[in-house]
Motif scaffolding. Sequence first.
Motif, mmCIF file in Angstrom:
data_model
loop_
_atom_site.group_PDB
_atom_site.id
_atom_site.type_symbol
_atom_site.label_atom_id
_atom_site.label_comp_id
_atom_site.label_asym_id
_atom_site.label_seq_id
_atom_site.Cartn_x
_atom_site.Cartn_y
_atom_site.Cartn_z
ATOM 1 N N ALA A 32 5.653 -31.895 9.556
ATOM 2 C CA ALA A 32 5.001 -31.491 10.555
ATOM 3 C C ALA A 32 3.818 -30.856 10.785
ATOM 4 C CB ALA A 32 5.862 -30.147 10.810
ATOM 5 N N LEU A 33 2.905 -30.657 9.810
ATOM 6 C CA LEU A 33 1.590 -30.281 10.087
ATOM 7 C C LEU A 33 1.215 -32.251 11.262
ATOM 8 C CD1 LEU A 33 0.699 -28.840 7.222
ATOM 9 C CD2 LEU A 33 0.110 -27.339 9.744
ATOM 10 N N ILE A 41 -3.529 -31.108 4.301
ATOM 11 C CA ILE A 41 -3.557 -30.222 3.457
ATOM 12 C C ILE A 41 -4.767 -29.564 3.476
ATOM 13 C CG2 ILE A 41 -5.297 -30.807 0.857
ATOM 14 C CD1 ILE A 41 -2.291 -32.556 1.086
ATOM 15 N N ASN A 42 -5.612 -29.513 4.247
ATOM 16 C CA ASN A 42 -6.648 -28.414 4.395
ATOM 17 C C ASN A 42 -5.667 -26.852 5.532
ATOM 18 O OD1 ASN A 42 -9.043 -30.102 3.990
ATOM 19 N ND2 ASN A 42 -9.291 -30.803 5.880
ATOM 20 N N GLN A 43 -4.709 -27.626 5.786
ATOM 21 C CA GLN A 43 -4.196 -26.040 6.467
ATOM 22 C C GLN A 43 -3.012 -26.099 5.544
ATOM 23 O OE1 GLN A 43 -5.751 -26.452 9.735
ATOM 24 N NE2 GLN A 43 -3.973 -25.094 9.826
ATOM 25 N N MET A 44 -2.302 -26.015 4.570
ATOM 26 C CA MET A 44 -1.429 -25.765 3.291
ATOM 27 C C MET A 44 -2.632 -25.189 2.745
ATOM 28 S SD MET A 44 1.644 -28.361 2.506
ATOM 29 C CE MET A 44 1.124 -29.488 2.871
ATOM 30 N N ALA A 54 -0.494 -18.035 10.424
ATOM 31 C CA ALA A 54 -0.550 -18.927 10.656
ATOM 32 C C ALA A 54 -1.810 -20.410 11.111
ATOM 33 C CB ALA A 54 -2.196 -18.279 11.359
ATOM 34 N N TYR A 55 -1.978 -20.898 9.448
ATOM 35 C CA TYR A 55 -2.043 -21.863 9.206
ATOM 36 C C TYR A 55 -1.392 -23.279 9.373
ATOM 37 C CZ TYR A 55 -6.716 -20.675 7.402
ATOM 38 O OH TYR A 55 -8.311 -19.643 7.498
ATOM 39 N N ILE A 56 -0.080 -22.636 9.313
ATOM 40 C CA ILE A 56 1.183 -23.531 9.596
ATOM 41 C C ILE A 56 1.693 -23.208 10.798
ATOM 42 C CG2 ILE A 56 2.788 -24.325 8.379
ATOM 43 C CD1 ILE A 56 0.686 -24.180 6.351
ATOM 44 N N THR A 57 2.084 -24.532 11.648
ATOM 45 C CA THR A 57 2.401 -24.707 12.571
ATOM 46 C C THR A 57 4.280 -24.696 12.319
ATOM 47 O OG1 THR A 57 3.232 -26.034 14.602
ATOM 48 C CG2 THR A 57 3.236 -27.355 12.177
ATOM 49 N N SER A 58 4.133 -24.088 13.733
ATOM 50 C CA SER A 58 5.702 -23.536 13.641
ATOM 51 C C SER A 58 7.350 -24.730 14.427
ATOM 52 C CB SER A 58 6.334 -22.420 14.900
ATOM 53 O OG SER A 58 5.681 -22.860 16.499
ATOM 54 N N ALA A 62 8.330 -25.148 10.353
ATOM 55 C CA ALA A 62 7.233 -25.363 9.460
ATOM 56 C C ALA A 62 7.138 -23.859 8.563
ATOM 57 C CB ALA A 62 6.307 -26.379 9.377
ATOM 58 N N ARG A 63 6.954 -22.831 9.734
ATOM 59 C CA ARG A 63 6.058 -21.372 9.546
ATOM 60 C C ARG A 63 7.099 -21.312 8.767
ATOM 61 N NH1 ARG A 63 3.396 -19.535 13.807
ATOM 62 N NH2 ARG A 63 2.097 -21.011 13.655
#
Length: 88
Positions: A32-33, A41-44, A54-58, A62-63
């Motif tokens: 999803a990201l 990787i950076n977001q997780m 908020a680092y994970i997209t909806s 996924a969030r």
Amino acid sequence: MSHDTFEQTMMFQTKQEEEMATSDILQAVHQALEEKGYNPINQMVGYLLSGDPAYITSHQNARNLIRKLERDDLLEELVRHYLESHQK
């Protein structure tokens, strides 16, 4: 049917709501990201360090998926998997 049957609440779950394995959740969140153009990787890592969803997209739910996992359990699983896959 007895009167008791009508007073019981039935649970209905779709396949998406069934328990997903940690690896399946991580793969789904990663995908999803990526689809949204983020560096997965950076977001997780941002999510794991901060706890901020908020680092994970909806996108693709996924969030909500990642929030089903306790962060400390997730970190433990990631470290275990890394070490097991890099044993000499």
